[in-house]
Write a protein that holds these residues in place. Structure first.
Motif, short mmCIF file in Angstrom:
data_model
loop_
_atom_site.label_atom_id
_atom_site.label_comp_id
_atom_site.label_asym_id
_atom_site.label_seq_id
_atom_site.Cartn_x
_atom_site.Cartn_y
_atom_site.Cartn_z
N LYS A 196 -16.29 19.80 -50.46
CA LYS A 196 -17.50 20.48 -50.06
C LYS A 196 -17.43 21.82 -49.36
O LYS A 196 -17.96 22.85 -49.48
N ARG B 235 -18.30 22.60 -53.55
CA ARG B 235 -18.61 21.15 -54.11
C ARG B 235 -17.89 20.13 -53.89
O ARG B 235 -16.81 20.12 -53.52
N LYS B 236 -18.20 19.00 -54.29
CA LYS B 236 -17.52 17.46 -54.08
C LYS B 236 -16.52 17.74 -55.35
O LYS B 236 -16.63 18.25 -56.38
#
Length: 696
Positions: free
Chosen positions: A22, A27-28
């Motif tokens: 992230k 983002r993950k």
């Protein structure tokens, strides 16, 4: 230690990316495995996933990413890849209102690049990319507003070679297959040295039914059908994108739309557009040709609106200001330029229906053809020609010239031949109370609009028309008698209908102007029929209106006989005409004449006048005026009228024995008797109307 580090690096890198994804990408992330081949300088990622901002749903993923680098090239400041292979890419795009599920990524990367680089310190960027390949990719676009998903599947392309200093063009080919049928093929050529590029896009058999939800959000429809083909070419230079040129053509086949009752309201076998040069960034559009083949339109009109306005949610009252503002903005904009070199419609069909009279009126127009010359945004004048077949028989040809910037300046020429009048029975019954049994119409019109002022010259030729009186219509027009009077010797009706008015005045309506003019013609013919009848026998209207006598003469003069012959000729030409000759005299005025004659001792002169035998053998001019001026004056008034009646009957029966002309004496209290001299007044009516009146 080096070997151990090389062995552990892939696992450490994988865990680091998963833990800090992230922070690094916004983002993950998730990665199944990372492999590094140190001898080939390659990196392979498998099972990659980037999640949505909710960290649960997957935004994008791929099965395998393989990158082979060329390390020694980096010493010459050249970013080089020997291979870049991506398999199984899946992208989920979600749109709601005007936002997308990747907006946060855009913000993340733009913020990271927000510090501008000093152009003087920037080094020359060199690159070498070989064997770039995308395989089995798919992109899904979900539009939440209309609950619709568009899927692009089996996306694959390969680029063998791209370099910053290459001599030959770089080429890239790609094919996209849509889930519901159809494909997109793309080819792109670029030359790194000149920065010139060319691109070709081919859309093949794209099913338009896939876009029903898009259209249904703007229109009240049940279905859209048809297929789209397109060839689009791009050419330009990377440094001058504003000069990029678009050419090509677009074709839609077997197109149709149905309304919410599942009735087809528009269709076309083929719609085709060929582009000239379109410079989108310069707002310049040039269309070589627009062709619409065999279109079909269903148009239903009522007293409030029509089916097209209802389908596309058009409110004429509320949209008037918005449309006016939009037109003003387009007219004032000098930046946007458009040109359509030719617009053509062939084989069109239109089914027209209205319920304005309480009963459905249907009319069928076929073989519609429309052709125009060049239409441009700066055109001062555009001519449009059209012709069509009316209800499988009549023909219409029209030429319309208009100023696109100012539609209140226009010219319209219309010619209609063999129009079947009985097709208009519903209107004729509603407005006039008459049915049209038969008849053909020829109509020629020349209309000019100048600054809203209308001047229209209209000529009508109606052949073999006959009508039947049913009941009084909305306007209570004496149509049957008017038609009878308007017919010439050949049974034709020729009318000239001039129309004048100013459309800038809110109370002025074109149809009202036409209707008012026609009513004037009809009532003018019936209120004063002698104007029309006189033309049939080459007479003056006043010759068919009255025969005037001078007391005490009862003999017909040559002038009287000439008038009576024309009336008898008219009776032969118009056997349906009921002619009535009514003797009218003011008794008081006639008594004064009798008194004056008696005082002048004119009785003897009258007895010496020539005597003419009537059918019974008695002398007509045996009138005796006694010296007493008492009750005998009333008797003499009656005797004089009876003598004129006998004289008239004798002459008419002598010339035309079977004449149906009626003779009568008006009652002395009838307003028609208020005349200065003894005379016969002529009245003309249709026999059929008289019989109907008697039956009632």
């Amino acid at each position: 230690m080096v070997v151990l580090a090389m062995v552990l690096l892939p696992g450490i890198s994988k865990n680091y990316l998963i833990k800090h994804g992230k922070e690094l990408t916004g983002r993950k992330l998730h990665i199944d495995d990372i492999s590094i081949n140190y001898w080939r300088s390659s990196i392979q990622l498998t099972g990659f996933k980037m999640y949505e901002s909710n960290e649960t749903d997957v935004f994008t993923s791929f099965d395998t990413l393989l990158v082979n680098t060329i390390p020694y090239k980096y010493f010459s400041n050249t970013k080089a890849l020997d291979q870049c292979y991506l398999k199984g890419l899946q992208v989920q795009i979600i749109k709601k209102d005007s936002t997308y599920n990747f907006d946060d990524l855009v913000r993340f990367y733009t913020q990271a690049d927000s510090i501008p680089e000093d152009p003087e310190k920037a080094e020359e960027f060199k690159y070498l990319l070989q064997n770039i390949e995308l395989k089995e990719a798919a992109i899904n676009l979900y539009e939440a507003d209309i609950d619709n998903t568009t899927r692009l599947q089996n996306i694959s392309f390969a680029i063998p070679y791209v370099a910053w200093d290459q001599e030959n063009d770089s080429k890239a080919d790609m094919t996209l297959n849509f889930e519901r049928g159809g494909s997109l093929q793309a080819a792109f050529n670029a030359h790194p040295k000149t920065l010139n590029f060319e691109g070709q896009f081919v859309l093949n058999k794209i099913g338009l039914s896939s876009f029903i939800k898009h259209v249904a959000s703007y229109a009240n429809i049940n279905s859209v059908a048809g297929s789209l083909n397109a060839h689009i070419n791009l050419s330009g230079n990377m440094d001058k994108l504003e000069d990029m040129v678009i050419t090509g053509d677009t074709e839609v086949l077997n197109f149709s739309m149905t309304d919410q009752s599942d009735a087809k309201f528009y269709a076309a076998e083929r719609m085709y557009a060929e582009y000239g040069e379109i410079k989108a960034l310069k707002q310049a559009v040039n269309i070589k040709k627009v062709l619409v083949e065999q279109p079909f339109i269903e148009f239903q009109l009522d007293s409030v609106s029509n089916n097209w306005f209802r389908i596309f949610n058009i409110d004429t009252e509320s949209d008037t200001e918005e449309v006016g503002a939009a037109n003003a903005q387009v007219a004032d904009s000098s930046a946007f330029y458009y040109a359509i070199n030719n617009l053509k419609v062939t084989g069109g069909v239109m089914d027209y229906t209205d319920n304005l009279t309480g009963k459905p009126f249907s009319y069928h127009l076929i073989d519609i053809k429309v052709d125009t010359d060049s239409i441009t945004s700066d055109s001062q004048w555009v001519d449009v020609t059209s012709d069509m077949l009316l209800n499988n028989r009549g023909t219409l040809k029209a030429k319309v010239g208009v100023n696109p910037v100012d539609p209140l300046n226009a010219k319209i020429d219309i010619a209609i031949k063999d129009f079947v009048l009985s097709d208009l029975n519903i209107y004729s019954n509603y407005y006039t109370g008459h049915s049209i049994l038969q008849g053909d119409m020829y109509y020629f019109s020349q209309t000019e609009f100048e600054q809203g002022n209308i001047e229209s010259e209209n000529q009508l030729l109606i052949k073999d028309v006959s009508v039947e009186n049913n009941k009084n219509g909305l306007m209570s027009l004496p149509l049957k008698f008017a038609i009878f009077l308007l017919k010439d010797k050949n049974g034709d009706i020729e009318l000239e209908v001039p129309v004048r008015g100013n459309l800038n005045e809110p109370e002025v309506d074109v149809w009202s102007l036409v209707g008012t003019t026609l009513k004037k013609i009809i009532f003018g013919a019936t209120d004063n029929p002698t104007k029309r009848l006189a033309k049939l026998v080459d007479a003056k209207p006043e010759e068919l209106q009255q025969l005037v006598f001078q007391y005490p003469d009862t003999l017909l003069t040559e002038g009287h006989k000439k008038q009576l012959k024309k009336i008898l000729e008219l009776e032969q030409l118009k056997p349906e005409l009921q002619i009535t000759m009514s003797y009218a005299v003011d008794p008081l005025e006639l008594k004064k004449l009798i008194l004056q004659t008696s005082q002048a001792s004119t009785v003897q002169e009258q007895n010496n006048a020539s005597r003419e035998e009537n059918v019974e053998g008695r002398p007509i001019n045996e009138l005796t005026i006694p010296s007493e001026m008492t009750a005998t004056s009333d008797s003499l008034v009656n005797q004089y009228g009876e003598a004129l009646m006998r004289q008239m009957k004798t002459y008419l029966a002598t010339v035309v024995p079977n004449t149906a002309i009626q003779l009568e004496i008006l009652d002395q209290f009838d307003p028609e008797t208020m005349v200065a001299e003894p005379q016969f007044k002529m009245e003309y009516r249709l026999k059929e109307l008289e019989q109907n009146r008697e039956n009632l």
